[in-house]
Write a protein that holds these residues in place. Structure first.
Motif, PDB file in Angstrom:
ATOM      1  N   ASP B  45     -25.336 -12.195  18.895  1.00 56.85           N
ATOM      2  CA  ASP B  45     -26.451 -11.983  19.806  1.00 56.85           C
ATOM      3  C   ASP B  45     -26.178 -10.796  20.736  1.00 56.85           C
ATOM      4  O   ASP B  45     -27.051  -9.945  20.948  1.00 56.85           O
ATOM      5  CB  ASP B  45     -26.635 -13.276  20.617  1.00 56.85           C
ATOM      6  CG  ASP B  45     -27.871 -13.224  21.466  1.00 56.85           C
ATOM      7  OD1 ASP B  45     -28.942 -12.958  20.907  1.00 56.85           O
ATOM      8  OD2 ASP B  45     -27.763 -13.431  22.686  1.00 56.85           O
ATOM      9  N   ALA B  46     -24.960 -10.730  21.267  1.00 58.91           N
ATOM     10  CA  ALA B  46     -24.610  -9.636  22.175  1.00 58.91           C
ATOM     11  C   ALA B  46     -24.687  -8.290  21.461  1.00 58.91           C
ATOM     12  O   ALA B  46     -25.155  -7.290  22.025  1.00 58.91           O
ATOM     13  CB  ALA B  46     -23.209  -9.855  22.742  1.00 58.91           C
ATOM     14  N   LEU B  47     -24.257  -8.256  20.208  1.00 62.34           N
ATOM     15  CA  LEU B  47     -24.307  -7.010  19.433  1.00 62.34           C
ATOM     16  C   LEU B  47     -25.749  -6.587  19.199  1.00 62.34           C
ATOM     17  O   LEU B  47     -26.103  -5.418  19.382  1.00 62.34           O
ATOM     18  CB  LEU B  47     -23.600  -7.206  18.091  1.00 62.34           C
ATOM     19  CG  LEU B  47     -22.070  -7.220  18.130  1.00 62.34           C
ATOM     20  CD1 LEU B  47     -21.516  -7.852  16.871  1.00 62.34           C
ATOM     21  CD2 LEU B  47     -21.543  -5.801  18.286  1.00 62.34           C
ATOM     22  N   ALA B  48     -26.580  -7.536  18.773  1.00 57.22           N
ATOM     23  CA  ALA B  48     -27.971  -7.208  18.483  1.00 57.22           C
ATOM     24  C   ALA B  48     -28.686  -6.744  19.745  1.00 57.22           C
ATOM     25  O   ALA B  48     -29.425  -5.746  19.732  1.00 57.22           O
ATOM     26  CB  ALA B  48     -28.667  -8.420  17.873  1.00 57.22           C
ATOM     27  N   GLN B  49     -28.449  -7.463  20.860  1.00 59.54           N
ATOM     28  CA  GLN B  49     -29.110  -7.079  22.112  1.00 59.54           C
ATOM     29  C   GLN B  49     -28.683  -5.698  22.573  1.00 59.54           C
ATOM     30  O   GLN B  49     -29.500  -4.876  22.977  1.00 59.54           O
ATOM     31  CB  GLN B  49     -28.792  -8.101  23.199  1.00 59.54           C
ATOM     32  CG  GLN B  49     -29.658  -9.343  23.121  1.00 59.54           C
ATOM     33  CD  GLN B  49     -29.623 -10.121  24.435  1.00 59.54           C
ATOM     34  OE1 GLN B  49     -29.269  -9.583  25.469  1.00 59.54           O
ATOM     35  NE2 GLN B  49     -29.984 -11.384  24.363  1.00 59.54           N
ATOM     36  N   ALA B  50     -27.354  -5.446  22.513  1.00 58.49           N
ATOM     37  CA  ALA B  50     -26.856  -4.148  22.961  1.00 58.49           C
ATOM     38  C   ALA B  50     -27.396  -3.037  22.067  1.00 58.49           C
ATOM     39  O   ALA B  50     -27.772  -1.962  22.542  1.00 58.49           O
ATOM     40  CB  ALA B  50     -25.328  -4.147  22.969  1.00 58.49           C
ATOM     41  N   ALA B  51     -27.443  -3.297  20.750  1.00 58.37           N
ATOM     42  CA  ALA B  51     -27.934  -2.269  19.821  1.00 58.37           C
ATOM     43  C   ALA B  51     -29.371  -1.888  20.157  1.00 58.37           C
ATOM     44  O   ALA B  51     -29.763  -0.731  20.022  1.00 58.37           O
ATOM     45  CB  ALA B  51     -27.847  -2.780  18.385  1.00 58.37           C
ATOM     46  N   HIS B  52     -30.160  -2.871  20.593  1.00 57.38           N
ATOM     47  CA  HIS B  52     -31.555  -2.582  20.896  1.00 57.38           C
ATOM     48  C   HIS B  52     -31.741  -2.027  22.303  1.00 57.38           C
ATOM     49  O   HIS B  52     -32.617  -1.210  22.533  1.00 57.38           O
ATOM     50  CB  HIS B  52     -32.400  -3.851  20.719  1.00 57.38           C
ATOM     51  CG  HIS B  52     -32.552  -4.251  19.282  1.00 57.38           C
ATOM     52  ND1 HIS B  52     -32.120  -5.451  18.790  1.00 57.38           N
ATOM     53  CD2 HIS B  52     -33.047  -3.573  18.218  1.00 57.38           C
ATOM     54  CE1 HIS B  52     -32.358  -5.510  17.489  1.00 57.38           C
ATOM     55  NE2 HIS B  52     -32.921  -4.384  17.112  1.00 57.38           N
ATOM     56  N   ALA B  53     -30.906  -2.487  23.245  1.00 60.39           N
ATOM     57  CA  ALA B  53     -31.171  -2.161  24.647  1.00 60.39           C
ATOM     58  C   ALA B  53     -30.489  -0.878  25.105  1.00 60.39           C
ATOM     59  O   ALA B  53     -31.015  -0.169  25.961  1.00 60.39           O
ATOM     60  CB  ALA B  53     -30.728  -3.327  25.537  1.00 60.39           C
ATOM     61  N   VAL B  54     -29.327  -0.570  24.536  1.00 58.50           N
ATOM     62  CA  VAL B  54     -28.539   0.534  25.081  1.00 58.50           C
ATOM     63  C   VAL B  54     -29.004   1.878  24.518  1.00 58.50           C
ATOM     64  O   VAL B  54     -29.232   2.008  23.320  1.00 58.50           O
ATOM     65  CB  VAL B  54     -27.035   0.317  24.786  1.00 58.50           C
ATOM     66  CG1 VAL B  54     -26.226   1.511  25.246  1.00 58.50           C
ATOM     67  CG2 VAL B  54     -26.553  -0.951  25.469  1.00 58.50           C
ATOM     68  N   ASP B  64     -26.434   3.488  28.679  1.00 59.76           N
ATOM     69  CA  ASP B  64     -26.928   2.467  29.611  1.00 59.76           C
ATOM     70  C   ASP B  64     -28.199   1.879  29.038  1.00 59.76           C
ATOM     71  O   ASP B  64     -28.733   2.345  28.044  1.00 59.76           O
ATOM     72  CB  ASP B  64     -27.205   3.097  30.987  1.00 59.76           C
ATOM     73  CG  ASP B  64     -27.187   2.051  32.101  1.00 59.76           C
ATOM     74  OD1 ASP B  64     -27.256   0.854  31.796  1.00 59.76           O
ATOM     75  OD2 ASP B  64     -27.094   2.447  33.268  1.00 59.76           O
ATOM     76  N   THR B  65     -28.681   0.809  29.673  1.00 60.31           N
ATOM     77  CA  THR B  65     -29.922   0.190  29.200  1.00 60.31           C
ATOM     78  C   THR B  65     -31.150   0.888  29.766  1.00 60.31           C
ATOM     79  O   THR B  65     -32.263   0.573  29.369  1.00 60.31           O
ATOM     80  CB  THR B  65     -29.958  -1.296  29.587  1.00 60.31           C
ATOM     81  OG1 THR B  65     -29.587  -1.419  30.962  1.00 60.31           O
ATOM     82  CG2 THR B  65     -28.975  -2.083  28.754  1.00 60.31           C
TER      83      THR B  65
END
Lengths: 198, 198
Positions: B45-54, B64-65
């Protein structure tokens, strides 16, 4: 630093992996963040898929996508030869070496007063059931050459003694490629005791 | 081994992270597989979120986000003081140390004939625009003490010379906590040359 919760969370979770400290977790996170499509999303996907697909084999304790696992159902493997290992990592190591053509029993630990692992915590009942049902000729105790490993082997030996089954343990000695002068005394003593005609 | 594609894929992808080899990737995969709910899914989940947000800050090159990043929009930071770093990892290191109260310019590399990085590959135009627009008093060149770092600093110095802006570079010498007898000759020479009254 505000506004970078996602990055911090990723670094924290990566840093909990064995072998990665805070420093290498940051390096890993940066390497992933540079290629979100090519590296981050595939890893996220692989983790999610594995988390959903992988289960513990009810027969031997191996991790696989099927239960019983691919090794237990493989007709080419010798079901009469059961290798007892501490954990799945040891099973993987033996499979990579390709040296065991039988099946396995993964204990999930060794007897240890320190970590509070008692006989009830070890996954040994399936092995006893298999032996009682007949068809097991030999049990190889492939546990580590540690105090806990030795204790566990002794305890297993006692539990298996009442069955008509051969019990063996892996040989000890000089590792292949190992130089003698860097080995500890215990290994050298074991190597001398296990000497064979040349 | 058939039937464990998910595990093999996970080990392969983990093994591509910097700092993890095949052996530690297997250990990491096993540690994760033992706790799918508690460890694997949160990491996925952290990987997917970071890939989309950063995303990359269009102003300084930070990750950064938000774009511009939290540092660029922070009113408490001194916009007249720009620190030039090679990559985001260096920016993170300076932020952890808390020693720079200005803003940054992330080059995304250093000039290197070996890796084929030329002037056009470096993210330097935003810095030139910022200087041309006025408001920048000082540019700190915080590049590594390597051949590539020195080459890049020399090149940047030439490009910035036509502007009315102070150019400085980070000091060189004995690292804090460092013993002299383990340092290389270059560092010792730099430390002697950078000596100050005691």
């Amino acid at each position: 630093m505000s506004g970078r919760g996602e990055i911090d969370r990723l670094v924290t979770l990566l840093g909990r992996l064995p072998g990665l400290g805070p420093r290498s977790a940051r390096r890993a996170a940066l390497a992933l963040l540079r290629q979100p499509q090519a590296r981050m999303l595939p890893l996220a996907d692989a983790l999610a898929q594995a988390a959903h697909a992988v289960r513990t084999c009810s027969q031997c304790g191996n991790l696989d996508t099927s239960d019983p696992c691919a090794i237990c159902v493989d007709p080419s493997r010798d079901e009469g030869l059961v290798c007892v290992v501490e954990n799945v990592g040891d099973l993987w190591a033996l499979e990579r070496a390709g040296v065991h053509r039988g099946v396995y029993q993964v204990l999930g630990g060794t007897l240890s007063a320190l970590s509070g692992t008692g006989p009830d915590d070890l996954n040994v009942q399936p092995l006893l059931d298999r032996i009682a049902a007949g068809g097991v000729r030999e049990v190889i105790l492939a546990l580590g050459a540690t105090v806990e490993g030795a204790t566990t082997m002794h305890w297993l030996h006692e539990r298996l003694a009442r069955f008509d089954v051969r019990i063996s343990r892996v040989g000890q000695g000089v590792p292949v490629g190992g130089a003698l002068d860097v080995l500890d005394d215990g290994t050298l003593a074991a190597a001398i005791m296990a000497r064979r005609p040349a």
